[in-house]
Write an enzyme that holds these catalytic residues in place. Structure first.
Site, PDB file in Angstrom:
ATOM      1  N   HIS A 182      51.644   3.239  36.860  1.00 14.71           N
ATOM      2  CA  HIS A 182      52.413   4.328  36.236  1.00 14.71           C
ATOM      3  C   HIS A 182      52.732   4.013  34.776  1.00 14.71           C
ATOM      4  CE1 HIS A 182      53.272   7.501  39.056  1.00 14.71           C
ATOM      5  NE2 HIS A 182      53.724   6.683  39.993  1.00 14.71           N
ATOM      6  N   HIS A 184      51.045   0.020  42.202  1.00 12.26           N
ATOM      7  CA  HIS A 184      51.208   1.464  41.996  1.00 12.26           C
ATOM      8  C   HIS A 184      52.160   1.733  40.820  1.00 12.26           C
ATOM      9  CE1 HIS A 184      51.833   5.691  43.779  1.00 12.26           C
ATOM     10  NE2 HIS A 184      52.766   5.611  42.857  1.00 12.26           N
ATOM     11  N   GLU A 185      53.284   1.029  40.794  1.00 17.91           N
ATOM     12  CA  GLU A 185      54.288   1.292  39.749  1.00 17.91           C
ATOM     13  C   GLU A 185      53.834   0.778  38.376  1.00 17.91           C
ATOM     14  OE1 GLU A 185      56.296   3.412  40.633  1.00 17.91           O
ATOM     15  OE2 GLU A 185      56.066   3.104  42.800  1.00 17.91           O
ATOM     16  N   GLN A 212      58.419   8.241  35.254  1.00 20.07           N
ATOM     17  CA  GLN A 212      58.608   9.277  36.275  1.00 20.07           C
ATOM     18  C   GLN A 212      59.959   9.974  36.157  1.00 20.07           C
ATOM     19  OE1 GLN A 212      57.255   6.605  39.704  1.00 20.07           O
ATOM     20  NE2 GLN A 212      56.613   8.650  40.368  1.00 20.07           N
ATOM     21  N   GLY A 268      59.357   3.072  45.450  1.00 20.46           N
ATOM     22  CA  GLY A 268      59.094   2.524  44.124  1.00 20.46           C
ATOM     23  C   GLY A 268      59.179   3.641  43.115  1.00 20.46           C
ATOM     24  N   CYS A 306      53.228   9.569  46.223  1.00 20.88           N
ATOM     25  CA  CYS A 306      53.926   9.320  44.962  1.00 20.88           C
ATOM     26  C   CYS A 306      54.928  10.445  44.747  1.00 20.88           C
ATOM     27  CB  CYS A 306      52.898   9.298  43.823  1.00 20.88           C
ATOM     28  SG  CYS A 306      53.636   9.104  42.204  1.00 20.88           S
ATOM     29  N   LEU A 307      56.122  10.084  44.275  1.00 19.26           N
ATOM     30  CA  LEU A 307      57.145  11.106  44.064  1.00 19.26           C
ATOM     31  C   LEU A 307      56.741  12.109  42.986  1.00 19.26           C
ATOM     32  CD1 LEU A 307      60.465   9.041  44.291  1.00 19.26           C
ATOM     33  CD2 LEU A 307      59.372  10.422  46.063  1.00 19.26           C
TER      34      LEU A 307
HETATM   35 CO    CO Z   1      54.145   6.986  42.034  1.00 23.92          CO
END
Ligand code: CO
Length: 451
Positions: free
Chosen positions: A141, A137-138, A48, A43, A95-96
């Site tokens: 963000h 989660h997204e 991000q 995701g 998370c990236l």
């Molecule tokens: Co993330």
């Protein structure tokens, strides 16, 4: 597209609504999917990758034998959770934008999301399990929320041992910091220290306690001769975090960019006060009764980075530079290891320094150590305390140098405690008086000494 990491401000902002549904939007959404796959993510939110818009993408195709449920390719604009199950579940998330970190997070088991697709048509997505978790989660963000804001166990060291730490430090202020980081359980993969005899900045001692400690703990040691060698070495080591405490060289910007989670500096003053090479000496010299330590995020210009944590410490009337340095090193190392979990999970606050309040430290040089007996006793004694061990404080006796190692103020005069005559060993003032009384009485400065 580059994925933004941890303290990039855009990760903490609320993204703008998407109002234009054109080819460009579609291209961005597809590029986000590609970026996400390249980094093995499932995701990704627009902030991000530095895009200020309410756009998220998700997709997961399990490999053979992987029992993780698939997530269909999903590209949503302006997503809103309109329903979420009261039933929750705790699962480990990553998370990236916080690469390597995994923490358990409690989330609703199922959600219903209302959004628009890339053509602007209204869509409703019902999801449960992993799909529902990634959606939550997204969407977080897009509202400036990181998974670590909701995570459990953020304060235990365990989740952070993934982080490869490089340490920069050369003297006895550095050692307690390195020691504490290693003993707490962090993975220190390399230590950089000064190769020559200059230990701390502006401090002429011969020291490599840091090197000795690193070798005892089988940590690779680097002694780059020039600062230009540092960035290429870091590029090979690929550290997650850099910690610096009294290194001796100023790291180039290119070096500071290498660690994924940034660079922390432990500085022995309450920044922005006493920026520069001799904060401990300068604080004693100026008669301060309080100083402290600062953990700072390192920026381009020296000691001007954002302040993350500070702790104060008193300066006692007899504190000398080595004594105070030891106290501040202890305090700083303690503060650092307390801060690290918070910092590595994106929970720390980085506050810009007020440059208007900044003060600089005194530049020390050898001649500064000669006592000017016209100065008040208080100042002379502060110099004696501040200039230990370098440049030292001295006067002359019968043409020879007499170093005053320790002294105190009594009745507005200087009372030496320990002295050392050139070429001799250090002795107490009482012992010295017994041997040199007659010579002393011939020196004009002797009148300024307490008797
Ligand atoms: Co993330």
């Amino acid at each position: 597209m580059d994925v933004r990491i941890i303290y990039e401000p855009i990760l903490r902002q609320v993204m703008k609504q998407v109002t234009v549904f054109d080819e460009r939007l579609k291209k961005e959404a597809d590029e986000m999917v590609a970026t996400m796959h390249r980094q093995n993510g499932i995701g990704l939110a627009a902030n991000q990758v530095g895009l200020d818009k309410q756009l998220i993408v998700l997709e997961f195709t399990p490999q053979k034998d992987d029992e993780t449920p698939a997530i269909p390719r999903t590209q949503l604009c302006n997503p809103k959770i309109i329903k979420s199950s009261s039933e929750t579940e705790v699962m480990t998330e990553g998370c990236l934008s916080l690469p390597g970190l995994e923490l358990p997070v409690r989330r609703s088991l199922a959600v219903v999301v209302e959004a628009q697709n890339l053509r602007g048509e209204k869509v409703t997505v019902k999801a449960k399990g992993l799909f529902a978790r990634v959606l939550q989660h997204e969407i977080d963000h897009l509202n400036g929320v990181l998974f670590t804001d909701r995570a459990e166990k953020t304060n235990t060291i365990k989740p952070y041992t993934f982080a490869k730490v490089v340490f920069f430090g050369s003297d006895d202020f550095s050692l307690p910091v390195l020691k504490r980081v290693v003993e707490t359980g962090y993975q220190v993969v390399a230590v950089f220290c000064e190769s020559d005899k200059r230990g701390g900045r502006g401090d002429n001692r011969i020291v490599s306690p840091v090197k000795t400690f690193a070798e005892q703990h089988s940590i690779a040691v680097f002694n780059p001769e020039t600062k230009e060698e540092i960035a290429p070495l870091l590029a090979q080591i690929k550290p997650d975090l850099l910690v610096l405490a009294s290194y001796g060289k100023i790291l180039p910007e290119e070096a500071l960019r290498q660690p994924v989670f940034g660079c922390l500096n432990v500085h022995p003053s309450l920044l922005p006060r006493y920026r520069g090479a001799t904060p401990i000496q300068s604080a004693i010299l100026n008669g301060e009764t309080e100083t402290g330590v600062t953990i700072m995020s390192m920026a381009k210009s020296v000691d001007a980075g954002g302040v993350i944590a500070q702790r104060t410490a008193p300066i006692l009337p007899n504190d000398t530079t080595p004594v105070l340095r030891e106290k501040l090193a202890e305090l700083g190392s303690q503060l650092l290891v307390e801060l690290l979990p918070k910092y590595l999970s994106g929970q720390a606050k980085i506050t810009a320094q007020d440059d208007a309040l900044a003060t600089r430290t005194t530049k020390l040089f050898k001649e500064l150590g000669r006592i000017n007996w016209e100065e008040p006793a208080e100042l002379i004694v502060r110099k004696i305390r501040a200039f230990l061990p370098w440049p030292g404080t001295y006067t002359t006796l019968n043409g020879k140098r007499l170093i005053i190692l320790e002294a105190t103020v009594k009745d507005s005069t200087v009372l030496p405690i320990r002295v050392q005559l050139e070429g001799k060993t250090a002795v107490s003032w009482e012992d010295f008086l017994r041997g040199y009384q007659s010579q002393l009485t011939r020196e004009p400065w002797y009148g300024k000494i307490y008797r």
